[in-house]
Structure formats: structure tokens, C-alpha cells
Design a protein around this motif. Structure first.
Motif, short mmCIF file in Angstrom:
data_model
loop_
_atom_site.label_atom_id
_atom_site.label_comp_id
_atom_site.label_asym_id
_atom_site.label_seq_id
_atom_site.Cartn_x
_atom_site.Cartn_y
_atom_site.Cartn_z
N GLY A 65 0.77 -1.20 -0.10
CA GLY A 65 0.05 0.13 -0.09
C GLY A 65 0.88 1.16 -0.22
O GLY A 65 0.16 2.46 0.02
N PHE A 66 2.13 1.16 -0.15
CA PHE A 66 3.08 2.37 -0.23
C PHE A 66 2.99 2.99 -1.83
O PHE A 66 3.29 4.26 -1.71
N VAL A 67 2.40 2.31 -2.70
CA VAL A 67 2.40 3.01 -4.10
C VAL A 67 1.04 2.52 -4.71
O VAL A 67 0.73 1.37 -4.48
N LEU A 68 0.58 3.39 -5.47
CA LEU A 68 -0.42 3.22 -6.33
C LEU A 68 0.10 3.41 -7.96
O LEU A 68 0.67 4.22 -7.93
N GLU A 69 -0.78 2.38 -8.74
CA GLU A 69 -0.49 2.58 -9.86
C GLU A 69 -1.95 2.86 -10.59
O GLU A 69 -2.90 2.25 -10.32
N SER A 70 -1.71 3.84 -11.74
CA SER A 70 -2.80 4.12 -12.65
C SER A 70 -2.41 4.40 -14.28
O SER A 70 -1.48 5.40 -14.29
N ASP A 71 -2.83 3.42 -14.94
CA ASP A 71 -2.41 3.70 -16.45
C ASP A 71 -0.94 3.58 -16.65
O ASP A 71 -0.34 4.66 -17.20
N GLY A 72 -0.18 2.87 -15.94
CA GLY A 72 1.41 2.86 -15.84
C GLY A 72 1.86 3.75 -15.25
O GLY A 72 3.35 4.06 -15.52
N PHE A 73 1.35 4.81 -14.48
CA PHE A 73 1.95 5.62 -13.62
C PHE A 73 1.81 5.46 -12.35
O PHE A 73 0.91 4.87 -11.78
N TYR A 74 3.01 5.74 -11.60
CA TYR A 74 3.24 5.36 -9.87
C TYR A 74 3.15 6.72 -9.47
O TYR A 74 3.99 7.59 -9.53
#
Length: 251
Positions: free
Chosen positions: A59-68
Motif C-alpha cells: 500500500g505504499f505505491v498506487l499504479e494508474s495507467d502505468g503511472f506510479y
């Protein structure tokens, strides 16, 4: 910020690579594609994706459409820091008073590795105001905040940072050392337009019980409003820093 891996991150131990990725994400203040993360960290693609997968799982990083970007657990860490930070608690009342007295913005800054990081901000009430956003970081290279905390680092740490930023034995490194010496002698750093165009800043060190610097407060204003008022603003900042340092020693 540099477009390639910073020298301070160039030889990161294997066990620290996951923290390296998280630190780079935290410093950017925006979501980043994997290609840019590879440039910033110097990690191979397969290594980077392993670290990102680990950070996403926790839960330290989120990914959306290849962006972090930093994830929700990072926000929980920030909340815990706000609640637990002795420096923030002790500095906040005098920062508020300084902002009211000067009618300008006040930031609380610390050095972490080769970055100056804003821990807290009290905003000016003017519609035209300057802000070094809470959580923002800049290299210990330019601006009153960065120069002040760099100048007041322990000698060995300061020397290593200067070598990393400018290169050992270079004329630029020697000039930066002389500037640090001048800041320590004056008791504050003052710059205009070095980081953000049109912004004047005065940064004063804070000292704890051991007389070691623990950070700095920075009074910042538009140059057009600070012009002609520099001496008065510097005095206000110096007095406020002395009060905060006294509180840090007593508590």
C-alpha cells in the motif's frame, strides 16, 4: 531535478532499493511512469518492477495507467509523523506568530540526505503569497532554506554533501563551502529568486539541546513586498528561531 540517477543514489545496496524507489516517488510530488523512475533511480527495469510490486502490495505505491505515485499507507505515515514530531509541535506556535507578525509565509525545513524537505507551513493571508508546500523537497543546492540547513549540518556530513553536489576539489565546491561559512557566521541565509522566480526568503537555523542544528525556519515573501523590508523581516525570523530553539532545549 536531474534527469539521471543522482550520485547519492548511484550505489544503493540491494536491500535498500525498495526504499530508494519510494524516496524518489516521494520527492517528485507527481505520478511517474516506469521509464522516468528508471532514469531517476538508475535501476534496471526488472529490478524496478520487483520493488514496485512489493510497494504496491503493502500500500505504499498506487499504479494508474502505468503511472506510479505514493499510496494510502504513505498518507498514514505522514499523519503519524504530524502527531509524533516533537520539532513540528514545538515550532508551530512561533511559526504562526511569525506569520501573523510579518504577514508572510513561514516554513519548517529539515535536511534529509541531500534534500531540504518542508515539514510544515503556515501560509500568508495575502492573495499574492509564497509557499514552499508541505512535503516538498529540493536539492541542498539553491535557495535560503537549502543553504541554511546545509551550512549547519555537522562538518563531516556537510563536506560529503558538498562533494556529492559539486565534486571534490572543484571551484564550485570551494565557492559553496565559502558560502556555507558565511551563512554560519551571519546566523541566517537570504536569497531572492534562486528556486522560485520572484520569491525572497530568509532562513534561520534551529538548535536542540545538544546545540546541533535540527532544521530551520524560513520566512518567504514576494520580492516586490520584501523589497526595502529585508532587515525587519530578518530580525523577526531570527527572534522566532531563537524562541523555538529555547523551547526545544527546555522540552
Amino acid at each position: 531535478m536531474p534527469t539521471s540517477a543522482p550520485s547519492s543514489l548511484a550505489a544503493v545496496p540491494t536491500a535498500d532499493r525498495v526504499l530508494q524507489v519510494l524516496a524518489v516517488l516521494a520527492q517528485q510530488g507527481k505520478s511517474m511512469p516506469a521509464a522516468e523512475l528508471m532514469e531517476r533511480t538508475g535501476l534496471a527495469r526488472s529490478t524496478l518492477y520487483r520493488q514496485l510490486a512489493r510497494l504496491k502490495r503493502w500500500g505504499f505505491v498506487l499504479e494508474s495507467d502505468g503511472f506510479y505515485a505514493p499510496g494510502p499507507l504513505s498518507l498514514q505515515l505522514a499523519l503519524g509523523f504530524d502527531l509524533a514530531s516533537h520539532l513540528v509541535r514545538q515550532a508551530r506556535p512561533d511559526m504562526v506568530e511569525l506569520a501573523q507578525q510579518s504577514q508572510e509565509s513561514v516554513g519548517l525545513i529539515v535536511a534529509v540526505n541531500d534534500q531540504a524537505i518542508c515539514l510544515d507551513m503556515v501560509e500568508s493571508q495575502h492573495s499574492l503569497r509564497c509557499s514552499f508546500e508541505k512535503g516538498r523537497s529540493v536539492p541542498l543546492r539553491a535557495g535560503a532554506s537549502a543553504k541554511c540547513v546545509l551550512a549547519h549540518l555537522p562538518e563531516g556530513v556537510r563536506s560529503a554533501v558538498l562533494d556529492g553536489l559539486w565534486g571534490a576539489g572543484t571551484p564550485e565546491r570551494d565557492a559553496a563551502q565559502r558560502e556555507c561559512d558565511a551563512i554560519r557566521k551571519a546566523g541566517f541565509a537570504m536569497t531572492a529568486g534562486e528556486v522560485d522566480p520572484g520569491v525572497w526568503g530568509c532562513s534561520v537555523p534551529l538548535f536542540g539541546a545538544s546545540r546541533q542544528s535540527v532544521g530551520a525556519i524560513t520566512l518567504m515573501a514576494p520580492i516586490v513586498r520584501a523589497s526595502g523590508q529585508e532587515e525587519a523581516l530578518i530580525r523577526m525570523a531570527v527572534v522566532a528561531a531563537a524562541r523555538i530553539s529555547r523551547q526545544l532545549v527546555l522540552h
